[in-house]
Design a protein around this motif. Sequence first.
Motif, short mmCIF file in Angstrom:
data_model
loop_
_atom_site.label_atom_id
_atom_site.label_comp_id
_atom_site.label_asym_id
_atom_site.label_seq_id
_atom_site.Cartn_x
_atom_site.Cartn_y
_atom_site.Cartn_z
N ASN A 1 0.83 -1.21 0.00
CA ASN A 1 0.00 0.00 0.00
C ASN A 1 0.87 1.26 0.00
N PHE A 2 1.93 1.20 -0.78
CA PHE A 2 2.82 2.35 -0.88
C PHE A 2 2.10 3.58 -1.43
N LEU B 1 0.95 -3.09 -7.75
CA LEU B 1 0.93 -2.66 -9.15
C LEU B 1 -0.17 -3.39 -9.92
N GLU B 2 -0.31 -4.68 -9.68
CA GLU B 2 -1.37 -5.43 -10.35
C GLU B 2 -2.76 -4.93 -9.93
N TYR B 3 -2.89 -4.61 -8.65
CA TYR B 3 -4.18 -4.13 -8.13
C TYR B 3 -4.57 -2.78 -8.74
N ASP C 1 7.48 6.76 -9.91
CA ASP C 1 6.24 6.31 -10.53
C ASP C 1 6.02 4.83 -10.27
N PRO C 2 4.77 4.34 -10.38
CA PRO C 2 4.51 2.91 -10.20
C PRO C 2 5.38 2.06 -11.13
N GLY C 3 5.93 0.97 -10.57
CA GLY C 3 6.75 0.07 -11.37
C GLY C 3 8.18 0.51 -11.55
N HIS C 4 8.59 1.58 -10.89
CA HIS C 4 9.95 2.09 -11.02
C HIS C 4 10.64 2.10 -9.65
N GLY C 5 10.61 0.96 -8.99
CA GLY C 5 11.32 0.82 -7.73
C GLY C 5 10.50 1.15 -6.50
N ARG C 6 9.22 1.45 -6.65
CA ARG C 6 8.37 1.74 -5.51
C ARG C 6 7.07 0.94 -5.66
N GLY C 7 6.57 0.40 -4.53
CA GLY C 7 5.36 -0.41 -4.57
C GLY C 7 5.66 -1.84 -4.95
#
Length: 448
Positions: A19-20, A211-213, A200-206
């Motif tokens: 839940n980042f 990301l799938e959610y 941004d999502p998918g760039h080392g955070r979360g």
Amino acid sequence: MSTHVSTTAPIRPKGLRNNFRWFVIGMCSVSFFINYLDRTVLGVALPFIRQDLHIPDALSGLLLGAFFASYALTQMPVGRLFDRWAVRPLFAGGAVLWGLVTMAISLSTNSVHLLITRFLLGLGESVNYPGAVKVTSKWFPVEERVFATSVWDNGSRFGSALSLPIVTGLIALVGWRGTFVVAGALAVLWAIGFWFLYRDPGHGRGSAAELEYIRAGGARVDDAPSGAPSIPWRQLFRYRTVWAMILGFFCLNYVIYFFITWFPSYLVQARGFDILQLGVFGMIPGLVAVLGSFAGGWTSDYLLRKGWPAGRARKLCLVGGMLGSSVIIFAAFADSAVSALVLLSISYGAVAFAGCNVASLPADVAPDAGQVSSLAGIQNAFANVAGFIGPALTGLLLTISGGSYVVPLVISGCVAIAGALIYAFMIGKIEPLEIKSQTREKALAGAL
């Protein structure tokens, strides 16, 4: 055209690691807190600055409005930049600029200096709204979007409300000049933190699960900064829904900016508050607005989860909130300061109830992900003309009437009612706008 929401309801992952996005939106909320603290300092400190620099009412209105002139002018180009470039350098760079300018206000020796620095402050703070809208569209699924918006939007409410006790306390300790230095330094510190923490999502955070959610829930993740949008941003002006968003937000901002700019002076001049009463009781409407914004975000998303169409859920909150805020009219005729404060609190809470839904509209109706910040910039640019017109008009009316706030408050209430009518009858379906060239192609295909 891509759709917003998956046909299968996504399962929300549990745990802090998954839940980042809530930490991200928390950073945006802190940004808005500092943003509104910095822009509100002048309104709170104005009674004391006027004594030192001998500034009349009419010029005071121009000083308060100068910020919104530059802020509105830069919203469209800044929104476009967020759609074409990366979020992190634009957001952090803007915060550094507005922080340094806020500190520079402490050096002002006359009204010309104040006008220049207030104008520059609007340039720096112009990154906040389109940046937060872009971040929300990237990190949040549709069914969490308005509540997430209410979180960062409430940063502005806390900033507006707590600026009264914070700024009055700082003025008592270090004077109004030192207060601007402290407020500006907070923005620079935030920019440093955002630069190191945000991605941004998918760039080392979360996590992968998060990301799938958010992808399954309609988050607009896949918009590369350099990607070409499906239509030129100028074409967005061809849609009635866009004009309804612009005009409705103008009305909402007209009401809000009374609280941000002239409200402290109203309590001092019209209701006789001293500095202690201003710091304690003056923050009550802002705290009510925080509750109103959270309530508006929760209500809209709850109705959406219960199966309401997005249009009905969003418009119920928009129209209801704007109508509720029109009670500001009655504050003009209230016999006591207590009853006036209650009515003003209801008004501010109601307009905040609508406000978080306004901020979600660009992500809801943009034709594609590459138009979200552009549309947010368009909406916010024209709407913030109210931030210039409202304070300047109020200052002029105060000069004409000898200091009476009756007409300014009545005008604010009438503008709120106009906003409710615009959202009720002018705005169309709240869904991704259909590109007009595609509409013509479908019509031709149907004819064949």
